[in-house]
Each structure stands twice: as C-alpha cells, then as structure tokens.
Motif scaffolding. Structure first.
Motif, PDB file in Angstrom:
ATOM      1  N   PHE A 397       0.879  -1.069   0.134  1.00 58.44           N
ATOM      2  CA  PHE A 397       0.103   0.236   0.187  1.00 58.44           C
ATOM      3  C   PHE A 397       0.854   1.139  -0.018  1.00 58.44           C
ATOM      4  CE2 PHE A 397      -1.748   3.561   2.317  1.00 58.44           C
ATOM      5  CZ  PHE A 397      -2.850   3.670   1.618  1.00 58.44           C
ATOM      6  N   ALA A 398       0.628   2.182  -0.909  1.00 59.89           N
ATOM      7  CA  ALA A 398       1.119   3.590  -0.669  1.00 59.89           C
ATOM      8  C   ALA A 398      -0.223   4.673  -0.541  1.00 59.89           C
ATOM      9  CB  ALA A 398       1.791   3.774  -1.772  1.00 59.89           C
ATOM     10  N   ARG A 399      -0.107   5.597   0.115  1.00 57.46           N
ATOM     11  CA  ARG A 399      -1.139   6.727   0.545  1.00 57.46           C
ATOM     12  C   ARG A 399      -0.881   7.677  -0.746  1.00 57.46           C
ATOM     13  NH1 ARG A 399      -3.341   7.662   6.136  1.00 57.46           N
ATOM     14  NH2 ARG A 399      -1.433   6.494   6.716  1.00 57.46           N
ATOM     15  N   LEU A 400      -2.267   8.095  -0.963  1.00 54.27           N
ATOM     16  CA  LEU A 400      -2.508   9.170  -1.872  1.00 54.27           C
ATOM     17  C   LEU A 400      -2.252  10.395  -1.449  1.00 54.27           C
ATOM     18  CD1 LEU A 400      -5.869   8.212  -3.791  1.00 54.27           C
ATOM     19  CD2 LEU A 400      -3.753   8.705  -4.891  1.00 54.27           C
ATOM     20  N   ALA A 401      -1.623  11.310  -2.004  1.00 51.13           N
ATOM     21  CA  ALA A 401      -1.355  12.837  -1.439  1.00 51.13           C
ATOM     22  C   ALA A 401      -2.903  13.298  -1.330  1.00 51.13           C
ATOM     23  CB  ALA A 401      -0.585  13.537  -2.311  1.00 51.13           C
ATOM     24  N   ALA A 466       4.838   2.490   5.710  1.00 38.75           N
ATOM     25  CA  ALA A 466       3.539   3.055   5.032  1.00 38.75           C
ATOM     26  C   ALA A 466       2.227   2.178   5.457  1.00 38.75           C
ATOM     27  CB  ALA A 466       3.723   3.133   3.358  1.00 38.75           C
ATOM     28  N   LYS A 467       2.363   0.930   5.129  1.00 34.59           N
ATOM     29  CA  LYS A 467       1.343   0.154   5.466  1.00 34.59           C
ATOM     30  C   LYS A 467       1.086  -0.089   6.930  1.00 34.59           C
ATOM     31  CE  LYS A 467      -0.066  -4.763   4.541  1.00 34.59           C
ATOM     32  NZ  LYS A 467       0.138  -6.008   3.929  1.00 34.59           N
ATOM     33  N   LYS A 468       2.125   0.129   7.792  1.00 35.67           N
ATOM     34  CA  LYS A 468       1.834  -0.016   9.281  1.00 35.67           C
ATOM     35  C   LYS A 468       1.010   1.334   9.733  1.00 35.67           C
ATOM     36  CE  LYS A 468       4.367   0.023  13.762  1.00 35.67           C
ATOM     37  NZ  LYS A 468       5.801  -0.398  14.269  1.00 35.67           N
ATOM     38  N   ARG A 469       1.490   2.408   9.116  1.00 36.67           N
ATOM     39  CA  ARG A 469       0.951   3.741   9.660  1.00 36.67           C
ATOM     40  C   ARG A 469      -0.613   3.708   8.885  1.00 36.67           C
ATOM     41  NH1 ARG A 469       4.460   8.782   8.006  1.00 36.67           N
ATOM     42  NH2 ARG A 469       2.589   9.756   9.012  1.00 36.67           N
ATOM     43  N   LEU A 470      -0.912   3.100   7.889  1.00 39.42           N
ATOM     44  CA  LEU A 470      -2.120   3.029   7.492  1.00 39.42           C
ATOM     45  C   LEU A 470      -2.979   2.295   8.480  1.00 39.42           C
ATOM     46  CD1 LEU A 470      -4.454   3.413   5.191  1.00 39.42           C
ATOM     47  CD2 LEU A 470      -3.418   1.329   4.007  1.00 39.42           C
ATOM     48  N   MET A 471      -2.689   0.983   8.648  1.00 39.62           N
ATOM     49  CA  MET A 471      -3.460   0.168   9.499  1.00 39.62           C
ATOM     50  C   MET A 471      -3.864   0.845  10.888  1.00 39.62           C
ATOM     51  SD  MET A 471      -4.085  -2.537   7.759  1.00 39.62           S
ATOM     52  CE  MET A 471      -4.031  -1.793   6.379  1.00 39.62           C
ATOM     53  N   GLU A 472      -2.692   1.634  11.509  1.00 40.40           N
ATOM     54  CA  GLU A 472      -3.038   2.330  12.760  1.00 40.40           C
ATOM     55  C   GLU A 472      -4.068   3.296  12.401  1.00 40.40           C
ATOM     56  OE1 GLU A 472       0.917   3.723  13.602  1.00 40.40           O
ATOM     57  OE2 GLU A 472       1.703   1.747  14.501  1.00 40.40           O
ATOM     58  N   ASP A 473      -3.789   4.157  11.540  1.00 36.23           N
ATOM     59  CA  ASP A 473      -4.822   5.343  11.180  1.00 36.23           C
ATOM     60  C   ASP A 473      -6.175   4.649  11.132  1.00 36.23           C
ATOM     61  OD1 ASP A 473      -2.739   7.044  11.667  1.00 36.23           O
ATOM     62  OD2 ASP A 473      -2.581   7.423   9.247  1.00 36.23           O
ATOM     63  N   LEU A 474      -6.551   3.683  10.228  1.00 35.86           N
ATOM     64  CA  LEU A 474      -7.664   2.859  10.020  1.00 35.86           C
ATOM     65  C   LEU A 474      -8.564   2.505  11.436  1.00 35.86           C
ATOM     66  CD1 LEU A 474      -7.350   0.977   6.592  1.00 35.86           C
ATOM     67  CD2 LEU A 474      -8.758   2.999   7.161  1.00 35.86           C
ATOM     68  N   ARG A 475      -7.607   2.029  11.925  1.00 40.04           N
ATOM     69  CA  ARG A 475      -8.395   1.535  13.239  1.00 40.04           C
ATOM     70  C   ARG A 475      -8.624   2.643  14.057  1.00 40.04           C
ATOM     71  NH1 ARG A 475      -3.870  -2.257  12.658  1.00 40.04           N
ATOM     72  NH2 ARG A 475      -5.022  -4.336  12.450  1.00 40.04           N
ATOM     73  N   LYS A 476      -8.066   3.631  14.038  1.00 34.91           N
ATOM     74  CA  LYS A 476      -8.379   5.030  14.679  1.00 34.91           C
ATOM     75  C   LYS A 476      -9.710   5.477  14.129  1.00 34.91           C
ATOM     76  CE  LYS A 476      -3.680   6.510  16.110  1.00 34.91           C
ATOM     77  NZ  LYS A 476      -2.865   7.526  15.890  1.00 34.91           N
ATOM     78  N   VAL A 477      -9.855   5.548  12.914  1.00 37.76           N
ATOM     79  CA  VAL A 477     -10.868   6.116  12.282  1.00 37.76           C
ATOM     80  C   VAL A 477     -12.215   5.069  12.577  1.00 37.76           C
ATOM     81  CG1 VAL A 477     -11.908   6.409   9.965  1.00 37.76           C
ATOM     82  CG2 VAL A 477      -9.773   6.968  10.392  1.00 37.76           C
ATOM     83  N   ILE A 478     -12.017   3.986  12.569  1.00 38.05           N
ATOM     84  CA  ILE A 478     -13.154   3.108  12.840  1.00 38.05           C
ATOM     85  C   ILE A 478     -13.642   3.025  14.287  1.00 38.05           C
ATOM     86  CG2 ILE A 478     -13.740   0.590  13.113  1.00 38.05           C
ATOM     87  CD1 ILE A 478     -12.223  -0.057  10.728  1.00 38.05           C
TER      88      ILE A 478
END
Length: 482
Positions: A397-401, A466-478
């Motif tokens: 995964f890579a995050r869109l700007a 990149a992938k680790k930070r995404l998973m952390e951010d998604l769990r916060k959003v949920i």
C-alpha cells in the motif's frame, strides 16, 4: 465454441479472440437497420416501380425490369434524377433512431465498420458511446484521407450516405460505376478485407454485388488462414445456403428466426459485448470489464505478477454482501463488487500475485460525500483491514497525496482499465470505464504507477512503515465512528 444461453447461438472462440485483438471488420447490411423502421432498398425500388408504371401508363413488372434497372429507367424517362432524390427525402424524413443492434455494435472493440446502408444510425450510436472518441463517416474518395483508426471510429459506406444524395448508389448504372471502377474507397475496403476477419450481418444472399464482395474476400484472403463469419437467420439456413457460404469462405453463425425472435441478433451481440467490449457504460458493466480482464490472469505466466490499483479503497473495500443495507445500491451490485474482492484474494493466494494499491482509505469525508452512509463506510474500512491482514506481504500500500476521481486498474501487463466518477454526491460507483490492450499504453501506465508508488512510500518512510501507519490510522477512524 461457447454456447450463448440467451439465443442458443454457438459463438466461435476464434471470433471472440479476433475481436479482442481488434482484427475483426463488421460488414453490415440492411437487416441491421430494419428494426428501426428504416426503409430498405427493395421497398423503395417497389415504390419507384409504381411511379414508373404511372408515368409510362403501363404496368412495369419484374419480368420487364429488375430492381436495379427500375431506378435508372425512371430517372431516364423523366430526364432528371430529382424525383428520385425527392423520393429518398420522403423515405428518410421520419426521425428514425438507432436500435438495439446499433447500440450493441457501438460497444464492440472495433474502430472501422463497412456498410451498404445509407442511413446514419450507426454513426449516431457510436457518437453516444462515452469516451470512445470522434466518429467519421466515409463514403467518397476525397474522404479517405480522414480514415484513422487511432484517432477516430470510422463508418465506411460503400453505397453512399443519405446526408449526400449525390453519393448514393441506387440504380444499375450507379452500381456498375461504383463496383466497376477503381476508387480509393474500394481500395481501402479491399485492404481491410485482406487484413481482417470479416463478420457479415444483416445481408440476404440475393444481392449480386454483395456476392461479388464475398468472392473478393475469399480470393483476397486465400491461404491466409484468417477466418470469416456470416450471421444467418435459421429460417434461411438451408443446407444449400450454408454450403454456399462455406464455398465463398465464410463460417455460418445461425441465429434464431426473426419470426420467433423479434430481435434475433440481440443475444448474439450481447454475448460478444460481454466477452470483448473495452468500454463500460454503467457500474455493472464496469465490474464485468475488470473481472473479465483480471480472470484471465489465472493462466498468466509472465513476469509482472502484480495487480496495480489506484483507488481510495479499491476492491478490498468491497465488503461481503449483507441481507440488508446494500453498500452499492442493491444486493446484486454488492455481489458483483465483492466478486472483484474475492478474485484478487484468489490470485494472491493461489497464483502468487501481489496486489499493489495507491489510495487513502482514511479519507472518510471524501468517501461519505460520494453517497455512502457512515455505517457503510465503516463496513468498507473493516473489510479493507481484514483483507490486508489476511494477505500480509501479498498486499502492498502507498497513500495518495489527495483523493482522486480517477481510478485505474492494471492487470499485470495484460490491460489497463481507467474509470471516472461524476460530481460529488451524484454516484457511489464509477459508471464509465475503458480498457486499453495496447502494450505501449500498458507499459507507460505501469511506469507511472510504480514511480508514484515509490514516491508515496518514501514519504511515509518506506513500504513497511507506509502500510503500518495506514493500519493504525484506519483503526483510529473505525474507533471514532463506533
């Protein structure tokens, strides 16, 4: 040779392959336009016969003059072609509209058509297809210079166009002039006949000049091994007719009789679209286009075992269908979208593919602005996390700007599908999409994607981070949504 359940028509595998390779030339006759109520040549000639009988004061039978001779005699008897032009104006004055055949033909991956029809219904249908580019009608020698299959879709009209009555081939003299002289228009058609597989539809076997073209196809392509097909109504598919078609180099494709099926070509053409179209016009056809292109990767043995996706959530944000509250508007649409999810998992787990995504699932405001309810968005995010954990290193995964209204799906080095959304709040899915099979286009898309992917990962400290930070951010959003 797959059987089409809609019509019980045996559709040759070679026809599907030829269309996918853009090596097929549809050659269309009056039967394609007849469902629109368009008058056919024989009906107009019958009207001319009545008028000729009237001005001559004696009945003119078919024994006296055949269908080709009648228009020439009528114009000659009156010493002017204006009455014929007036008759054509009258015959074509009604606002005829493209029928299901024109609309289906316009969705095939074909950039050049040849027709003996005078009407403009096919051009109208082609123009209505989104993202397909300009349409050019070619019926005179001085228009040959505009033929370009890269920049336009072309309708080559052997017998002229109703929009220019001076170009129309109607009488015996006009037929002999058109077919008997060497013209640029016919040179182009001969080149196409010699280099493409021909699919003839809407013709009877009684037209002498079309039979001449049959023989040209056979003679021009002798020894090439290139197949040609002729679609014939089963009521006319006698043993003699079928043997004749094979004799002049065509494989017959028998469709239901018009007497028991008012649209005998419809199911056949719909099957061709489902198997070959490179243009999607709604969410369901878009999902089918992606699925068809990606399913082919089960037998892929090339070096690019990667599915590259630009999307906010991508297929992993398509949750399992539920009994109520469908995410994409209906349970059937949910199932269609979730099949893409399952397909990617199968390719990763069974065929060793990597799923590489550039997106931003944390852009919840952007997602909900497209019409998803908060609970639906949460379901999509949970589905994304669960699948990412299941696939492990098979999912990158890579995050869109910033979120984008353009999606892209690159199926290894086999095809690129681009799709677009409408305005905010107007639709949840991407209704229009196009598939490119051109290797140059695919190569450029892969390089562009990989450069963007590498730059995005670098911004987040590398792929793992990149992938680790995404998973952390998604769990916060949920957690916040619950």
């Amino acid at each position: 040779m797959p059987d089409n359940p809609a019509t019980h028509v045996a559709v040759p595998d070679e026809l599907i392959r030829t269309l996918r390779l853009r090596e097929c030339l549809p050659f269309l006759g009056a039967g394609v336009s007849r469902p629109s109520g368009m008058p056919v040549w024989s009906e107009i000639v019958s009207d001319v016969r009545k008028r000729l009988s009237s001005v001559m004061g004696d009945p003119v039978s078919e024994e006296d003059l055949d269908h080709l001779q009648v228009p020439a005699m009528y114009a000659g008897y009156l010493a002017t072609s204006q009455p014929l032009n007036d008759l054509l104006d009258e015959a074509f004055s009604t606002g005829f509209q493209p029928n299901v055949y024109h609309s289906a033909l316009a969705q095939l991956p074909v950039n050049s058509f040849v027709t003996t029809n005078w009407d403009n219904l096919l051009e109208t249908a082609l123009t209505a297809v989104p993202l397909a580019g300009p349409v050019r009608s070619i019926y005179r020698d001085d228009q040959i210079g505009s033929w370009n299959e890269i920049r336009a879709r072309n309708v080559i009209k052997l017998h002229g166009s109703i929009q220019d009555k001076s170009s129309i081939v109607f009488s015996e003299d006009q037929y002999l002039s058109r077919y008997g002289r060497d013209s640029l228009l016919f040179q182009l058609v001969r080149v196409l006949l010699a280099t493409r597989s021909v699919l003839m539809m809407g013709f009877s076997l009684n037209d002498v000049f079309v039979k001449l073209l049959f023989h040209q196809v056979r003679d021009l392509t002798a020894g090439s091994g290139r197949p040609h097909w002729y679609v014939i109504d089963e009521s006319r598919a006698t043993r003699v007719a079928l043997d004749y078609l094979r004799h002049v180099g065509f494989t017959p494709i028998v469709v239901p009789a018009a007497a028991r099926d008012p649209e005998p070509l419809k199911g056949f053409l719909e099957h061709l679209i489902a198997e070959t179209s490179t243009i999607a016009r709604d969410g369901s056809s878009r999902a089918a286009l992606i699925r068809r292109t990606t399913e082919a990767l089960h037998s892929y043995r090339g070096p690019h075992k990667v599915i590259r996706i630009r999307a906010v959530l991508g297929p992993f944000g398509n949750p399992p269908p539920g009994d109520d509250d469908p995410v994409f508007g209906s349970s059937s649409r949910d199932e269609e979208e979730y099949e893409l999810h399952r397909l990617c998992i199968r390719l990763a787990e069974e065929n060793g593919f990597v799923i590489r995504l550039i997106g931003d699932p944390t852009s919840v405001d952007y997602v909900t602005a497209k019409g998803y309810l908060p609970a639906q968005t949460t379901r999509r995010l949970k589905s994304f996390i669960a699948t990412a954990e299941r696939l492990g290193d098979r999912f990158e995964f890579a995050r869109l700007a910033a979120p984008s209204d353009r999606n892209q799906w690159i199926a290894a080095d086999q095809g690129v599908i681009d799709s677009w959304k409408g305005s905010l709040g107007s639709n949840q899915l991407y209704p229009d999409a196009t598939l490119s099979l051109d290797q140059t286009t695919i190569g450029m898309a892969i390089r562009w994607f990989d450069d963007d992917f590498a730059a995005a990962c670098a911004r987040d400290g590398g792929r793992e981070n990149a992938k680790k930070r995404l998973m952390e951010d998604l769990r916060k959003v949920i957690a916040q949504s619950e």
